[in-house]
Design a protein around this motif. Structure first.
Motif, PDB file in Angstrom:
ATOM      1  N   ASP A   1       0.835  -1.196   0.000  1.00  0.00           N
ATOM      2  CA  ASP A   1       0.000   0.000   0.000  1.00  0.00           C
ATOM      3  C   ASP A   1       0.868   1.244   0.000  1.00  0.00           C
TER       4      ASP A   1
ATOM      5  N   TYR B   1      -2.770 -10.484   8.740  1.00  0.00           N
ATOM      6  CA  TYR B   1      -2.028  -9.559   7.879  1.00  0.00           C
ATOM      7  C   TYR B   1      -0.658  -9.371   8.491  1.00  0.00           C
TER       8      TYR B   1
ATOM      9  N   ARG C   1      -6.901  -9.036  10.361  1.00  0.00           N
ATOM     10  CA  ARG C   1      -7.924  -8.755   9.351  1.00  0.00           C
ATOM     11  C   ARG C   1      -7.200  -8.467   8.057  1.00  0.00           C
TER      12      ARG C   1
ATOM     13  N   GLY D   1      -6.060  -5.960   4.930  1.00  0.00           N
ATOM     14  CA  GLY D   1      -5.677  -4.547   4.885  1.00  0.00           C
ATOM     15  C   GLY D   1      -6.681  -3.740   4.083  1.00  0.00           C
ATOM     16  N   ASP D   2      -6.711  -2.459   4.351  1.00  0.00           N
ATOM     17  CA  ASP D   2      -7.519  -1.523   3.581  1.00  0.00           C
ATOM     18  C   ASP D   2      -6.570  -0.399   3.186  1.00  0.00           C
TER      19      ASP D   2
ATOM     20  N   GLU E   1      -5.508  -2.649   0.657  1.00  0.00           N
ATOM     21  CA  GLU E   1      -4.993  -3.839  -0.046  1.00  0.00           C
ATOM     22  C   GLU E   1      -6.127  -4.801  -0.427  1.00  0.00           C
TER      23      GLU E   1
END
Ligand code: AMP
Ligand code: GLY
Length: 416
Positions: free
Chosen positions: A209, A266, A284, A286-287, A289
């Motif tokens: 990211d 992650y 959890r 990724g954000d 990703e």
């Protein structure tokens, strides 16, 4: 199959869409969700964790998928409460989610299990932190708790370190907590995701990211301004080292220490000159990703997560496209220091050959979309080569506009 996804951002929009595309055509629900997610999943009338799990039990939910982390460690813990109610949950129980919620817990776990990571000292006061830094700059300071991505400071000098320590210890900006003083590592970063089911795992497509706000990887840290994902992002040799030195000992360590785990883990990894080292764990996906990785998944993600939540790793249910995927984030005015709501979004209907995931939007009364948060939209496109995915994602993103739009032009292009 009835699946409930927990969360409300672009990551959950991508998860919901990937689950919706599973061959079993599951019936989807989302909490707390968003207007865009509710086009794919039904809203849930619940308030807070207990009432959410009671709702799931009353509505015959077959699987709960934890998108965002906060519910995993709230109250009794999302997965713990699901288990009590006999609802399979894709996401770990509270005791294991400490890997993300407490940096100190994670660091001790890493050291105990011989997993490469930066040296660190936990400190309780400003003076103790200054003593632990011992004049060695740059240094990395980490607040020991969930701080919505704001709890880490890479400090080039004493002045910046004192600023951060003042925020934590004097202003108590994140609430009470200790600070980890950590050795500063260098090298490109990579996000590696594994689906863990007890003592087994499956590594998903690696991603990277782009955390800084501006082109050239400059400016303040953000939640992520974009991502690139591909099996080819990391060489097979490096991926094999990550698997041997990091993923395997983590899974073994969880078992050995009696920490149950069924869900995505992650691994935030830095590829240092002396080899890959763990920077952080998140319990959890990724954000942003997730928005880049989900379109690369082929097969039955819903069946995979349900089997996993029940204790069976069914790798044959999914496969990964070997190509590339690029996710460009469109952010609102002021981000990351602030954000602006209510700017009308135009051009979504002109986006071709790309997926649109909503991170922070709201429907207006007359059915248009407006900004509602810092990160607003994720535009994601794929291709057989990196260049093809980059070109497609950026040209698709060109179609969208709103007042104050911020975006990086080097997502997928800049290689760290
Ligand atoms: P985290 O919240 O732990 O992901 O940290 C945020 C960012 O800080 C990471 O993505 C890295 O860019 C940076 N960072 C964290 N730990 C270190 C470290 N030990 N050395 C250098 N940079 C780090
Ligand atoms: N992309 C960073 C995160 O999800 O924490």
């Amino acid at each position: 199959m009835r699946i409930l996804v927990v969360g409300k951002g672009g990551r959950e929009h991508a998860l919901v869409r990937a689950l919706a595309e599973s061959p079993g055509k599951p019936e989807l629900f989302c909490f707390p969700g968003s207007d865009a997610i509710f086009e794919w999943a039904q809203p849930v009338a619940a308030e807070g964790l207990e009432s959410l799990v009671a709702w799931m039990a009353a509505h015959s939910i077959d699987l709960c998928v934890a998108g965002e982390e906060s519910y995993l460690v709230k109250g009794e813990g999302l997965a713990n409460l699901c288990e009590k109610n006999g609802i399979p949950c894709w996401g770990p129980p509270k005791e294991s989610a400490q890997l993300e919620a407490s940096k100190e817990f994670a660091k001790e776990f890493l050291v105990r299990n011989g997993i490469p990571t930066a040296r660190a000292t936990a400190t309780d006061t400003l003076d103790a932190a200054v003593a632990a830094i011992a004049g060695e700059y740059p240094t990395v300071l980490k607040f020991d708790g969930l701080a919505a991505g704001k709890g880490v400071a890479v400090c080039p000098d004493e002045a910046s370190a004192l600023d951060f320590l003042d925020e934590v210890f004097t202003q108590a900006r994140f609430g009470p907590g200790r600070v980890l003083v950590e050795q500063c590592l260098t090298g490109p970063e990579v996000s590696v995701f594994a689906a863990i089911v007890d003592d087994q795992y499956l590594i998903f497509t690696p991603a990277r990211d782009y955390k800084r706000a501006n082109d050239g990887d400059l400016g303040p840290n953000t939640g992520g301004m974009g991502a690139v994902a591909s099996r080819q992002l990391v060489s097979p040799d490096v991926l094999a080292t990550i698997e041997e030195q990091i993923v395997k000992p983590t899974v073994k360590g969880l078992r050995h220490e009696g920490l149950p785990y069924r869900g995505f883990l992650y691994f935030g990894i830095m590829l240092t000159p002396t080899g890959p080292q763990v920077i952080e764990y998140n319990c959890r996906f990724g954000d942003p990703e997730c928005q880049a990785v989900m379109p690369l998944i082929e097969g039955d993600l819903a069946g995979f997560c349900l089997a996993g939540a029940k204790g069976e790793l069914r790798t044959e249910l999914i496969a990964f496209n070997e190509g590339w995927s690029v996710c460009v984030i469109l952010a609102s005015a002021g981000y990351p220091e602030s954000s602006r709501n209510g700017d009308l979004i135009s051009g979504l209907e002109n986006v071709n050959n790309a997926r649109i995931y909503h991170s922070g939007t709201q429907r207006t009364k007359d059915g248009a979309w407006q900004t509602q948060g810092g990160r607003v939209l994720a535009i994601v496109a794929g291709g057989p080569t990196r260049e093809a995915a980059v070109t497609q994602a950026h040209s698709a993103a060109d179609a969208v506009g709103f007042a104050g739009l911020q975006r990086r032009r080097d997502i997928g292009i800049l290689n760290f």
